[in-house]
Write a protein that holds these residues in place. Structure first.
Motif, PDB file in Angstrom:
ATOM      1  N   LYS A 108      34.876  47.062  40.327  1.00  9.68           N
ATOM      2  CA  LYS A 108      33.435  47.095  40.688  1.00  9.68           C
ATOM      3  C   LYS A 108      33.119  47.911  41.672  1.00  9.68           C
ATOM      4  N   PRO A 109      31.704  48.513  41.748  1.00 12.76           N
ATOM      5  CA  PRO A 109      31.197  49.387  42.613  1.00 12.76           C
ATOM      6  C   PRO A 109      31.291  48.691  44.029  1.00 12.76           C
ATOM      7  N   ASN A 110      31.205  47.547  44.211  1.00  3.50           N
ATOM      8  CA  ASN A 110      31.131  46.474  45.236  1.00  3.50           C
ATOM      9  C   ASN A 110      32.377  45.762  45.684  1.00  3.50           C
ATOM     10  N   ALA A 111      33.530  46.422  45.002  1.00  2.45           N
ATOM     11  CA  ALA A 111      34.718  45.569  45.135  1.00  2.45           C
ATOM     12  C   ALA A 111      34.920  45.481  46.707  1.00  2.45           C
ATOM     13  N   ALA A 112      35.126  46.330  47.483  1.00  5.23           N
ATOM     14  CA  ALA A 112      35.263  46.252  48.904  1.00  5.23           C
ATOM     15  C   ALA A 112      34.193  45.066  49.496  1.00  5.23           C
ATOM     16  N   GLU A 113      33.384  45.016  49.255  1.00  5.83           N
ATOM     17  CA  GLU A 113      32.378  43.927  49.852  1.00  5.83           C
ATOM     18  C   GLU A 113      32.596  42.746  49.252  1.00  5.83           C
ATOM     19  N   ILE A 114      33.020  42.610  48.070  1.00  4.51           N
ATOM     20  CA  ILE A 114      33.645  41.346  47.542  1.00  4.51           C
ATOM     21  C   ILE A 114      34.916  40.660  48.232  1.00  4.51           C
ATOM     22  N   GLU A 115      35.803  41.940  48.397  1.00  3.34           N
ATOM     23  CA  GLU A 115      36.899  41.500  49.036  1.00  3.34           C
ATOM     24  C   GLU A 115      36.732  40.998  50.501  1.00  3.34           C
ATOM     25  N   ARG A 116      35.860  41.546  51.156  1.00  2.00           N
ATOM     26  CA  ARG A 116      35.558  41.279  52.463  1.00  2.00           C
ATOM     27  C   ARG A 116      34.859  39.870  52.698  1.00  2.00           C
ATOM     28  N   ALA A 117      34.038  39.410  51.515  1.00  7.09           N
ATOM     29  CA  ALA A 117      33.385  38.239  51.672  1.00  7.09           C
ATOM     30  C   ALA A 117      34.610  37.276  51.428  1.00  7.09           C
ATOM     31  N   PHE A 118      35.235  37.399  50.253  1.00 10.14           N
ATOM     32  CA  PHE A 118      36.398  36.538  49.968  1.00 10.14           C
ATOM     33  C   PHE A 118      37.353  36.221  51.248  1.00 10.14           C
ATOM     34  N   LEU A 119      37.674  37.237  51.814  1.00 15.31           N
ATOM     35  CA  LEU A 119      38.686  36.993  52.932  1.00 15.31           C
ATOM     36  C   LEU A 119      37.813  36.299  54.202  1.00 15.31           C
ATOM     37  N   ALA A 120      36.644  36.650  54.395  1.00 11.67           N
ATOM     38  CA  ALA A 120      35.753  36.109  55.431  1.00 11.67           C
ATOM     39  C   ALA A 120      35.729  34.452  55.232  1.00 11.67           C
TER      40      ALA A 120
END
Length: 333
Positions: free
Chosen positions: A260-272
């Protein structure tokens, strides 16, 4: 197998097995055929809904199925939202049933129906990226809470589940099948997968199995196994749960969204969300990329084992292409 054939094959046995449970079974409806044959059934006395499963033969023993429920009950006691199991009239978790049309022996189990929608469906329909990220933050927190519980939990005597260790994931007889033997692979692609399999096996063999990093895990912790009902998120489908590294659960939650285009943001949110509930060292998270590749390599083995499920070819081809690309890139370094 189409739904009509599934219904004709399994529904009579399901109705017979339901007599062992303390409900007035009505409105038995086929929900899906995947790892198991799953039905929705209502209790004619109060209209309450339940999920009824005929577990596929050869995947889990009765002891393993009972152990799965023991962990689910322990998770519920720890405050994690999971379905409530329903015992048989004589206090058993499961009842054996024969499928006359196939001669199969299966175990049947009943649990409360979880109202709501799959998180994967909700996310697919929204363009609100903040909502997507908040959902993954919640998913991260739930995953962390499960890891906290499992790391400290002492299973009861006789508890038995499979191990997703170096052999279970990347051995020569992995739990989800010999992914390098899929019929669509060329000889060169098989060699590539076997070479990377050995590399990953060596990597996993060096990892600690201390309970702080390796414990019971859900092992299929993606949005398709989370039910949303308002603000409530319920974890379902523990069929693949076993002993494994926490990074595998994390990678599984993120893998299907990595393109997904926002994969990095999704990963940051999950890890947060995860780290707000349970600390995890950066060194452990540095291996998430490897566990992502391991996850999809294992998925090819799943496709190899289950050709009868007729999954969309495009889904498999996308995953295979990504795996081969990542494996080739790994060998270049």
């Amino acid at each position: 197998m189409d739904n009509e054939t599934v219904d004709r094959t399994f529904t009579p046995a399901a109705r017979a097995a339901l007599k062992a449970f303390p409900i007035d079974a009505q409105d038995l409806t086929l929900v899906s055929l995947s790892e198991n044959v799953t039905f929705r059934v209502t209790d004619g006395r109060d209209g309450r809904a339940y999920v009824f499963r005929l577990h596929r033969p050869g995947y889990h023993t009765l002891e393993e199925l009972i152990s799965e429920r023991a962990w689910i009950r322990a998770l519920a006691e720890a405050g994690i939202d999971v379905p409530d199991a329903v015992m048989t009239r004589d206090g058993q978790d499961y009842v054996p049933v024969t499928i006359p049309a196939t001669g199969e022996q299966r175990f049947a189990g009943l649990a409360s129906w979880t109202e709501g929608r799959l998180l994967s469906d909700v996310l697919a329909e929204t363009a609100d990226q903040k909502r997507v990220e908040e959902s993954f933050r919640q998913l991260g927190a739930i995953t962390a809470a499960m890891h906290l519980q499992a790391s400290a939990w002492q299973p009861p005597s006789g508890f038995k589940r499979h191990a997703l260790d170096s052999d279970g994931l990347m051995g020569m007889a992995p739990h989800w099948g010999e992914f390098w033997e899929h019929r669509s692979l060329s000889a060169a692609e098989r060699r590539l997968l076997l070479d990377v399999r050995q590399h990953m096996h060596d990597l996993l063999s060096r990892l600690s199995q201390d309970s702080s990093a390796y414990s019971l895990i859900h092992a299929d912790m993606h949005p398709g196994n989370i039910v949303v009902d308002g603000d409530l998120l319920t974890v379902i489908d523990f069929d693949d749960a076993g002993y494994g590294w926490h990074q595998y659960d994390i990678a599984t939650a993120l893998t299907h969204w990595q393109t997904k285009p926002n994969a990095a943001e999704i990963e940051r949110a999950f890890l947060a969300g995860y780290r707000a509930t349970r600390p995890v060292p950066d060194e452990a998270l540095s291996l998430i990329a490897e566990f992502r590749l391991i996850r999809w390599m294992a998925t090819i083995g799943w496709f190899h084992q289950r050709p009868e499920l007729n999954r969309p070819p495009a889904v498999f081809e996308e995953r295979k292409a990504w795996v081969l690309e990542q494996c080739a890139a790994l060998q270049r370094f």
